[in-house]
Every structure is written in structure tokens, then in C-alpha cells.
Design a protein around this motif. Sequence first.
Motif, PDB file in Angstrom:
ATOM      1  N   ALA A 125     120.371 123.607  72.435  1.00 50.57           N
ATOM      2  CA  ALA A 125     119.659 124.842  72.767  1.00 50.57           C
ATOM      3  C   ALA A 125     118.155 124.678  72.548  1.00 50.57           C
ATOM      4  O   ALA A 125     117.338 125.128  73.363  1.00 50.57           O
ATOM      5  CB  ALA A 125     120.201 125.990  71.925  1.00 50.57           C
ATOM      6  N   MET A 126     117.775 124.016  71.459  1.00 50.51           N
ATOM      7  CA  MET A 126     116.356 123.781  71.183  1.00 50.51           C
ATOM      8  C   MET A 126     115.733 122.861  72.229  1.00 50.51           C
ATOM      9  O   MET A 126     114.587 123.071  72.666  1.00 50.51           O
ATOM     10  CB  MET A 126     116.190 123.192  69.784  1.00 50.51           C
ATOM     11  N   SER A 127     116.474 121.834  72.653  1.00 49.71           N
ATOM     12  CA  SER A 127     115.966 120.928  73.677  1.00 49.71           C
ATOM     13  C   SER A 127     115.718 121.669  74.990  1.00 49.71           C
ATOM     14  O   SER A 127     114.711 121.423  75.680  1.00 49.71           O
ATOM     15  CB  SER A 127     116.957 119.780  73.907  1.00 49.71           C
ATOM     16  N   LEU A 149     129.292 131.755  65.778  1.00 52.78           N
ATOM     17  CA  LEU A 149     128.222 130.770  65.905  1.00 52.78           C
ATOM     18  C   LEU A 149     127.026 131.359  66.644  1.00 52.78           C
ATOM     19  O   LEU A 149     125.876 131.180  66.226  1.00 52.78           O
ATOM     20  CB  LEU A 149     128.734 129.529  66.635  1.00 52.78           C
ATOM     21  N   LEU A 150     127.273 132.077  67.734  1.00 53.45           N
ATOM     22  CA  LEU A 150     126.175 132.709  68.461  1.00 53.45           C
ATOM     23  C   LEU A 150     125.446 133.723  67.588  1.00 53.45           C
ATOM     24  O   LEU A 150     124.216 133.846  67.646  1.00 53.45           O
ATOM     25  CB  LEU A 150     126.696 133.385  69.727  1.00 53.45           C
ATOM     26  N   ALA A 151     126.182 134.450  66.790  1.00 57.61           N
ATOM     27  CA  ALA A 151     125.553 135.407  65.879  1.00 57.61           C
ATOM     28  C   ALA A 151     124.634 134.689  64.886  1.00 57.61           C
ATOM     29  O   ALA A 151     123.550 135.187  64.540  1.00 57.61           O
ATOM     30  CB  ALA A 151     126.620 136.205  65.135  1.00 57.61           C
ATOM     31  N   ALA A 154     121.187 133.842  66.374  1.00 62.85           N
ATOM     32  CA  ALA A 154     120.317 134.929  66.823  1.00 62.85           C
ATOM     33  C   ALA A 154     118.990 134.977  66.065  1.00 62.85           C
ATOM     34  O   ALA A 154     117.940 135.195  66.665  1.00 62.85           O
ATOM     35  CB  ALA A 154     121.042 136.267  66.703  1.00 62.85           C
ATOM     36  N   SER A 155     119.023 134.767  64.766  1.00 62.90           N
ATOM     37  CA  SER A 155     117.783 134.847  63.981  1.00 62.90           C
ATOM     38  C   SER A 155     116.889 133.624  64.146  1.00 62.90           C
ATOM     39  O   SER A 155     115.688 133.770  64.399  1.00 62.90           O
ATOM     40  CB  SER A 155     118.118 135.070  62.501  1.00 62.90           C
ATOM     41  N   PRO A 156     117.408 132.387  64.002  1.00 60.20           N
ATOM     42  CA  PRO A 156     116.521 131.234  64.144  1.00 60.20           C
ATOM     43  C   PRO A 156     116.107 130.927  65.581  1.00 60.20           C
ATOM     44  O   PRO A 156     115.110 130.225  65.799  1.00 60.20           O
ATOM     45  CB  PRO A 156     117.344 130.077  63.562  1.00 60.20           C
ATOM     46  N   LEU A 157     116.864 131.418  66.560  1.00 59.05           N
ATOM     47  CA  LEU A 157     116.555 131.166  67.974  1.00 59.05           C
ATOM     48  C   LEU A 157     116.465 132.498  68.731  1.00 59.05           C
ATOM     49  O   LEU A 157     117.212 132.741  69.681  1.00 59.05           O
ATOM     50  CB  LEU A 157     117.625 130.269  68.599  1.00 59.05           C
ATOM     51  N   PRO A 158     115.539 133.365  68.341  1.00 57.03           N
ATOM     52  CA  PRO A 158     115.510 134.714  68.932  1.00 57.03           C
ATOM     53  C   PRO A 158     115.068 134.736  70.389  1.00 57.03           C
ATOM     54  O   PRO A 158     115.254 135.741  71.072  1.00 57.03           O
ATOM     55  CB  PRO A 158     114.502 135.441  68.044  1.00 57.03           C
ATOM     56  N   GLN A 159     114.488 133.636  70.874  1.00 56.75           N
ATOM     57  CA  GLN A 159     114.001 133.612  72.257  1.00 56.75           C
ATOM     58  C   GLN A 159     115.126 133.462  73.267  1.00 56.75           C
ATOM     59  O   GLN A 159     114.924 133.733  74.449  1.00 56.75           O
ATOM     60  CB  GLN A 159     113.035 132.435  72.455  1.00 56.75           C
ATOM     61  N   ALA A 174     134.444 141.572  74.121  1.00 52.55           N
ATOM     62  CA  ALA A 174     133.653 142.580  73.408  1.00 52.55           C
ATOM     63  C   ALA A 174     132.951 141.991  72.192  1.00 52.55           C
ATOM     64  O   ALA A 174     131.825 142.398  71.863  1.00 52.55           O
ATOM     65  CB  ALA A 174     134.546 143.742  72.993  1.00 52.55           C
ATOM     66  N   ASP A 175     133.584 141.036  71.509  1.00 47.07           N
ATOM     67  CA  ASP A 175     132.959 140.423  70.343  1.00 47.07           C
ATOM     68  C   ASP A 175     131.667 139.710  70.717  1.00 47.07           C
ATOM     69  O   ASP A 175     130.708 139.692  69.940  1.00 47.07           O
ATOM     70  CB  ASP A 175     133.920 139.418  69.692  1.00 47.07           C
ATOM     71  N   PHE A 176     131.646 139.104  71.893  1.00 50.34           N
ATOM     72  CA  PHE A 176     130.448 138.404  72.349  1.00 50.34           C
ATOM     73  C   PHE A 176     129.402 139.378  72.877  1.00 50.34           C
ATOM     74  O   PHE A 176     128.210 139.265  72.565  1.00 50.34           O
ATOM     75  CB  PHE A 176     130.809 137.400  73.445  1.00 50.34           C
ATOM     76  N   LEU A 177     129.822 140.339  73.688  1.00 51.28           N
ATOM     77  CA  LEU A 177     128.874 141.265  74.319  1.00 51.28           C
ATOM     78  C   LEU A 177     128.180 142.166  73.315  1.00 51.28           C
ATOM     79  O   LEU A 177     127.119 142.723  73.604  1.00 51.28           O
ATOM     80  CB  LEU A 177     129.596 142.100  75.372  1.00 51.28           C
ATOM     81  N   ALA A 178     128.772 142.313  72.135  1.00 55.90           N
ATOM     82  CA  ALA A 178     128.141 143.136  71.100  1.00 55.90           C
ATOM     83  C   ALA A 178     126.955 142.437  70.446  1.00 55.90           C
ATOM     84  O   ALA A 178     126.170 143.088  69.743  1.00 55.90           O
ATOM     85  CB  ALA A 178     129.174 143.501  70.034  1.00 55.90           C
ATOM     86  N   LEU A 179     126.792 141.140  70.675  1.00 51.72           N
ATOM     87  CA  LEU A 179     125.707 140.386  70.043  1.00 51.72           C
ATOM     88  C   LEU A 179     124.383 140.623  70.765  1.00 51.72           C
ATOM     89  O   LEU A 179     124.348 140.751  71.990  1.00 51.72           O
ATOM     90  CB  LEU A 179     126.042 138.894  70.057  1.00 51.72           C
ATOM     91  N   PRO A 180     123.271 140.631  70.025  1.00 53.15           N
ATOM     92  CA  PRO A 180     121.974 140.890  70.651  1.00 53.15           C
ATOM     93  C   PRO A 180     121.495 139.762  71.562  1.00 53.15           C
ATOM     94  O   PRO A 180     120.628 139.991  72.405  1.00 53.15           O
ATOM     95  CB  PRO A 180     121.035 141.059  69.452  1.00 53.15           C
ATOM     96  N   ASN A 181     122.031 138.553  71.389  1.00 55.96           N
ATOM     97  CA  ASN A 181     121.579 137.420  72.197  1.00 55.96           C
ATOM     98  C   ASN A 181     122.541 137.072  73.327  1.00 55.96           C
ATOM     99  O   ASN A 181     122.449 136.003  73.910  1.00 55.96           O
ATOM    100  CB  ASN A 181     121.322 136.191  71.315  1.00 55.96           C
ATOM    101  N   VAL A 182     123.451 137.975  73.656  1.00 63.05           N
ATOM    102  CA  VAL A 182     124.400 137.765  74.758  1.00 63.05           C
ATOM    103  C   VAL A 182     124.156 138.810  75.846  1.00 63.05           C
ATOM    104  O   VAL A 182     124.169 140.018  75.579  1.00 63.05           O
ATOM    105  CB  VAL A 182     125.857 137.835  74.262  1.00 63.05           C
ATOM    106  N   LEU A 183     123.932 138.341  77.073  1.00 62.14           N
ATOM    107  CA  LEU A 183     123.727 139.246  78.208  1.00 62.14           C
ATOM    108  C   LEU A 183     124.986 139.456  79.020  1.00 62.14           C
ATOM    109  O   LEU A 183     125.162 140.501  79.648  1.00 62.14           O
ATOM    110  CB  LEU A 183     122.627 138.699  79.125  1.00 62.14           C
TER     111      LEU A 183
END
Length: 218
Positions: A125-127, A149-151, A154-159, A174-183
Motif C-alpha cells: 500500500a505504501m509503495s 487489518l483494514l481498520a 486507517a490511522s497510519p495510512l489515512p490517505q 457490512a463489517d468492511f463498509l463501516a470502516l472510514p477507509n472503505v468506499l
Amino acid sequence: MTSPIEHKQQQVEAVMRLAPVIPVVVIHDVKAALPMARALVAGGIPAIEVTLRTPAALDAIRAIAAEVEGAVVGVGTVLGASDLRAAQDAGARFAVSPGISPRLLDAADDSALPLLPGAATASEAMSLLERGYRHLKFFPAVPAGGHKLLAAWASPLPQLRFCPTGGISLASAADFLALPNVLCVGGSWLTPADKLSAGDWAGIELLAREANELRELR
């Protein structure tokens, strides 16, 4: 002035925001492409990823792009430059890859087709972020660590924003869509092989409508 990679990333984001689920479709018979796509669009799911896993895939993309109003058809399982060229020639609007390689990313830089590249680790993801990619496919989502893992990212990779794909069902989306970094999420459950082979387009439309109800979670 917007850079080429940023412009394509904006196009990818627009696709990801069309609906909570992008169907991941394996087409064996091109005759199924049009009624399948029309059923998905009728159910509120316009973005469709047709994977390059069968000989019928490019013809299916070509047919959907030309004849299904409201469909935004993309190509999945993109592995290299030839896949990008063939998909663009067929009328695909976006491309999705299971992972990344330097050659694929170089080819994507030279292609007009927006790419949603796959990543399974923070290093990948960083690359991709270094190359200008802010919208990624998290694959294989469940085996790689799932929504937890996606959760954690979220903090170290907010972009970054993700479309997790791989092992996700209507029940677990629903577990994934509730995350702030999942569209959105990617899933094959909207177009199961048995319904495609049986021509159960009403059944596929119903699955699409159920998936579309997940948009309230975003």
C-alpha cells in the motif's frame, strides 16, 4: 494542474462511489453478458468488473460497453500492458489488478485506462501511495486479514481508500463498509455461476437490490 495519475485516481474514486458493491464477474458465455449487466443495473449496481479469466471476457466487455445503458464496465485480473490495451480497446472504463508489479504500474502510467491496483500488505500500500495511488483494491481481503487489518491501517495510512475483495459475502460486507477507509467492496456473490448458467436474471437483480441496500452503511 491535475497530474495524469491524479486524474485517473479521481475517475477510479467516482467508480468506487457508484454503489456499495462492485460485482466481480466470471463470464463463460458471452450471450449471458447483456442480460446479466442489465439485471445488475436494474438492481442499482452500475459498476461491473468482468474478469479476464475466460476467453469470453473481452467480448462480454465489448457488448456491455456498447449496449447496456447505465453500466460502467471494467476489466479485472489485469496482469500487464497487453491486458490494459485489450481492455481499453474493448471499451472498459476502469481496470483492476490482483496485485502490483513495476511493469504493470509503468504500463498503467502510459495507459488512459484508470487502474485500481491490488495490495495485501502495508508495504504494498505504501509503495502504491508513492506512485500516486490513493484508491486500492485490498485483495484477498478475508485471507489477508479482513476488516480488522483494514481498520488497523486507517490511522497510519489515512490517505488511502479501499475496495476490499476476496471472500466477502452479503453478510460480511457490512463489517468492511463501516470502516472510514472503505468506499465499496468487491464480490462474486451477485453473479453466482448457477444463476448465470440458468439465465436467472431476476435472481441476479434481486441480489443486486440486496447489495444496493448496503449503501446506507457508507
